[in-house]
Write a protein that holds these residues in place. Structure first.
Motif, mmCIF file in Angstrom:
data_model
loop_
_atom_site.group_PDB
_atom_site.id
_atom_site.type_symbol
_atom_site.label_atom_id
_atom_site.label_comp_id
_atom_site.label_asym_id
_atom_site.label_seq_id
_atom_site.Cartn_x
_atom_site.Cartn_y
_atom_site.Cartn_z
ATOM 1 N N SER A 18 -54.277 -9.610 -23.982
ATOM 2 C CA SER A 18 -54.153 -8.319 -23.686
ATOM 3 C C SER A 18 -55.224 -7.750 -24.565
ATOM 4 N N SER A 19 -55.701 -6.436 -24.256
ATOM 5 C CA SER A 19 -56.669 -5.817 -24.937
ATOM 6 C C SER A 19 -56.052 -5.196 -26.351
ATOM 7 N N GLY A 20 -57.006 -4.724 -27.229
ATOM 8 C CA GLY A 20 -56.480 -4.097 -28.546
ATOM 9 C C GLY A 20 -56.301 -5.120 -29.559
ATOM 10 N N SER A 23 -33.046 -5.553 -17.259
ATOM 11 C CA SER A 23 -33.424 -4.316 -16.449
ATOM 12 C C SER A 23 -34.405 -4.409 -15.584
ATOM 13 N N SER A 24 -34.674 -5.675 -15.280
ATOM 14 C CA SER A 24 -35.873 -6.207 -14.499
ATOM 15 C C SER A 24 -37.355 -5.284 -14.367
ATOM 16 N N LEU A 25 -37.672 -5.370 -15.973
ATOM 17 C CA LEU A 25 -38.859 -4.628 -16.282
ATOM 18 C C LEU A 25 -39.706 -5.615 -16.569
ATOM 19 N N LEU A 77 -52.796 -4.551 -18.283
ATOM 20 C CA LEU A 77 -51.984 -6.091 -18.099
ATOM 21 C C LEU A 77 -50.499 -5.823 -18.037
ATOM 22 N N THR A 78 -49.961 -6.458 -17.064
ATOM 23 C CA THR A 78 -48.558 -6.556 -16.951
ATOM 24 C C THR A 78 -47.957 -7.815 -17.331
ATOM 25 N N LEU A 122 -43.571 -13.977 -22.291
ATOM 26 C CA LEU A 122 -42.891 -13.619 -23.727
ATOM 27 C C LEU A 122 -42.047 -15.256 -23.958
ATOM 28 N N ARG A 123 -41.250 -15.598 -23.147
ATOM 29 C CA ARG A 123 -40.474 -16.857 -23.317
ATOM 30 C C ARG A 123 -41.462 -18.268 -23.524
#
Length: 389
Positions: A323-325, A364-366, A373-374, A380-381
């Motif tokens: 990711s950026s930042g 919540s299917s998010l 970036l998605t 994450l897991r």
């Protein structure tokens, strides 16, 4: 002199079983890690040990704890390689143990879920004793840390002073009382289905403890009569305001009471929870607070708490190398790294938050949005699993 270690990584193997691995020669045995992590608590027990104690080399210890104040303070857990009971980190460990059960208990074998609830009750029973003299007094520690740390001995043989340290109103103890509030509230949720009566007792005492924390605001380590015995071990380095929000957030989760919702909403900025924080541990609760409260936004559409979710997402994105930042630092081999001591404490607590947040998103299917970036929950897991491996 003993090397002072923070024991808080003890609880975080609980979520290993969430991965439900198929075992092979090149995979880690997460279920074995889970069993040993829960078993470790029995080795840390203080007080009268039960007949079903599995670590049979341990015996009763600390049986006079609290006698100088004419109160029973037996039980609880010793801190690390010492025989002191520091309530501040013990309460945090209790909160995290309960949170582990709440989020991942359904994935545990029934025997290990039972063992984890037994471990949780051992500490929550002690914390109930420590707040039994409220609204006027809270106990925050048992054992003289200087004498203890200069003498390496078994709990069964200890001859160092078992001083009980109390904070009397109107002296403050907001961080200890706030964390104890969180621990009792989280434990009340964990026991709600299996022991509703005990759950209610925990919740009633959590409410009472929060009232003390919020009414007499300030750090327990600022009290002249105890500060030399709680510092530099577990004095309040980060400020007490995060524990007030943390305690209120767990009370909100346990009760659904709108007053606690209003508290965490209105005090977020005044208490400094809007700062970007890339850690979570016994002294700094903001990272966990943001993740915990974000569930209300993700699953409950409580958009008045959107700022908490935004901070949680910023934290999660800082853990994603692509990711950026700004990013947290990793070692060359991929271990999450923060300068200072107790390195694995950071890796384990942050890994836990990665898994919890992934759980919230999945339900919540998010996905996590990090700029352009998605990031799906499974990423994450995998990131958390890499840390644990």
């Amino acid at each position: 002199m003993k090397l002072h270690l923070h024991p808080l990584s003890l609880v975080f193997f609980f979520f290993f079983f969430f991965f439900r691995p198929t075992m092979s020669s090149n995979q880690h045995d997460y279920s074995d890690a889970l069993s040993k992590s829960i078993l470790f608590f029995e080795g840390q027990r203080s007080g009268y040990l039960p007949n079903d104690q599995r670590m049979t080399w341990r015996r009763n210890s600390g049986l006079s704890d609290g006698w100088t104040h004419n109160i029973d303070l037996t039980g609880g857990y010793y801190d690390a390689g010492d025989n002191v009971k520091f309530n501040f980190p013990m309460a945090f460990t209790t909160t995290m143990l309960a949170w582990s059960v709440i989020e991942f208990g359904e994935f545990m074998p029934s025997s290990e879920l039972r063992n984890s609830l037994v471990a949780l009750r051992w500490s929550s029973n002690y914390l109930l004793k420590s707040v039994s003299q409220l609204p006027n007094r809270i106990f925050v520690q048992v054992g003289d840390p200087i004498a203890d740390h200069n003498c390496w001995e078994r709990p069964e043989d200890m001859d160092t002073p078992r001083t009980a340290y109390a904070v009397n109103a109107p002296n403050p103890a907001s961080e200890v009382a706030g964390e104890t509030t969180a621990a009792l509230s989280a434990a009340s949720i964990a026991f709600r289905s299996s022991d509703p009566g005990y759950s209610q007792t925990l919740l009633q005492n959590a409410v009472k403890t929060f009232q003390f924390a919020d009414m007499y605001r300030g750090a327990y380590s600022s009290n002249d009569d105890i500060k030399n015995d709680v510092c530099p071990f577990y004095c309040d380095f980060n400020g007490f305001q995060d524990e007030l929000l943390w305690g209120a957030a767990w009370l909100r989760k346990a009760t659904g009471d709108e007053s606690y919702l209003n508290y965490i909403e209105s005090n977020r900025e005044p208490f400094g929870a809007n700062d970007n924080v890339d850690e979570f541990g016994w002294d700094n609760k903001v990272g966990g607070l943001n993740v915990l409260v974000s569930k209300e936004v993700i699953e409950g559409n409580m958009y008045n708490l959107e700022a908490y979710k935004a901070s949680a997402e910023s934290f999660m994105c800082s853990l994603v190398p692509e990711s950026s930042g700004p990013h947290v630092e990793y070692t060359s081999a991929g271990l999450l790294y923060k300068p200072g001591g107790s390195q694995l404490q950071h890796a384990t607590t942050i890994s836990f938050l990665l898994l919890v947040y992934a759980q919230y998103l999945s339900r919540s299917s998010l996905s996590l949005n990090c700029g352009t970036l998605t990031v799906p929950p499974d990423y994450l897991r995998r990131l958390a699993k890499k840390q644990q491996n």
